[in-house]
Design a protein around this motif. Structure first.
Motif, PDB file in Angstrom:
ATOM      1  N   MET A 109     -10.909  78.136  51.275  1.00  0.00           N
ATOM      2  CA  MET A 109      -9.795  77.291  51.669  1.00  0.00           C
ATOM      3  C   MET A 109     -10.325  75.883  51.914  1.00  0.00           C
ATOM      4  N   ASN A 110      -9.546  74.913  51.488  1.00  0.00           N
ATOM      5  CA  ASN A 110      -9.953  73.517  51.609  1.00  0.00           C
ATOM      6  C   ASN A 110      -9.852  73.007  53.032  1.00  0.00           C
ATOM      7  N   LYS A 111     -10.683  72.040  53.309  1.00  0.00           N
ATOM      8  CA  LYS A 111     -10.713  71.403  54.621  1.00  0.00           C
ATOM      9  C   LYS A 111      -9.411  70.639  54.849  1.00  0.00           C
ATOM     10  N   GLY A 148      -2.455  80.159  57.159  1.00  0.00           N
ATOM     11  CA  GLY A 148      -3.811  80.679  57.196  1.00  0.00           C
ATOM     12  C   GLY A 148      -4.908  79.684  57.499  1.00  0.00           C
ATOM     13  N   VAL A 149      -4.557  78.446  57.784  1.00  0.00           N
ATOM     14  CA  VAL A 149      -5.572  77.443  58.114  1.00  0.00           C
ATOM     15  C   VAL A 149      -6.029  77.692  59.551  1.00  0.00           C
ATOM     16  N   ILE A 151      -5.533  67.284  52.719  1.00  0.00           N
ATOM     17  CA  ILE A 151      -6.052  68.597  52.332  1.00  0.00           C
ATOM     18  C   ILE A 151      -7.090  68.326  51.264  1.00  0.00           C
ATOM     19  N   GLY A 152      -8.336  68.656  51.584  1.00  0.00           N
ATOM     20  CA  GLY A 152      -9.423  68.206  50.726  1.00  0.00           C
ATOM     21  C   GLY A 152      -9.409  66.690  50.723  1.00  0.00           C
ATOM     22  N   ASP A 153      -9.443  66.101  49.543  1.00  0.00           N
ATOM     23  CA  ASP A 153      -9.399  64.637  49.425  1.00  0.00           C
ATOM     24  C   ASP A 153      -7.988  64.120  49.169  1.00  0.00           C
ATOM     25  N   ILE A 154      -7.007  65.006  49.165  1.00  0.00           N
ATOM     26  CA  ILE A 154      -5.640  64.631  48.814  1.00  0.00           C
ATOM     27  C   ILE A 154      -4.838  64.293  50.068  1.00  0.00           C
ATOM     28  N   HIS A 155      -4.224  63.108  50.059  1.00  0.00           N
ATOM     29  CA  HIS A 155      -3.347  62.710  51.158  1.00  0.00           C
ATOM     30  C   HIS A 155      -1.982  63.346  50.914  1.00  0.00           C
ATOM     31  N   LEU A 185      -3.942  74.222  49.288  1.00  0.00           N
ATOM     32  CA  LEU A 185      -4.962  74.654  50.245  1.00  0.00           C
ATOM     33  C   LEU A 185      -6.137  75.320  49.525  1.00  0.00           C
ATOM     34  N   ARG A 186      -5.861  76.004  48.445  1.00  0.00           N
ATOM     35  CA  ARG A 186      -6.928  76.667  47.689  1.00  0.00           C
ATOM     36  C   ARG A 186      -7.663  75.736  46.751  1.00  0.00           C
TER      37      ARG A 186
END
Length: 87
Positions: free
Chosen positions: A1-3, A26-27, A59-63, A83-84
């Motif tokens: 799962m992404n940060k 699930g975060v 989520i990850g590098d995405i705003h 998220l994945r």
């Protein structure tokens, strides 16, 4: 799962709603950056998002945007893949 990284403040009902949705999906670990405790972080948030309000969610590098944006992505079925799969 992404940060997941979220700019927040202590008395923000939208921040609470956004965190609740992420936890429901699930975060378990959300990096919270409290702009009310560190005003310099507000400047960083505004520079990287172009927005002044919290929450601002990455989520990850995405705003992703704010709380309403997060709920809209979830309603379209796009939150779990993000998220994945976010880079």
């Amino acid at each position: 799962m992404n940060k997941v990284r979220m700019y927040t403040s202590a008395v923000c009902p939208y921040c609470i709603r956004a965190k609740a949705l992420l936890q429901k999906r699930g975060v378990v670990d959300i990096e919270e950056i409290r702009i009310d405790l560190d005003p310099g972080q507000r400047q960083h948030m505004m520079a990287s998002t172009g927005r002044r309000t919290v929450p601002q969610i990455f989520i990850g590098d995405i705003h992703v945007g704010g709380c309403d944006d997060l709920y809209a992505i979830d309603a379209r079925g796009g939150l779990m893949p993000l998220l994945r799969d976010a880079a």
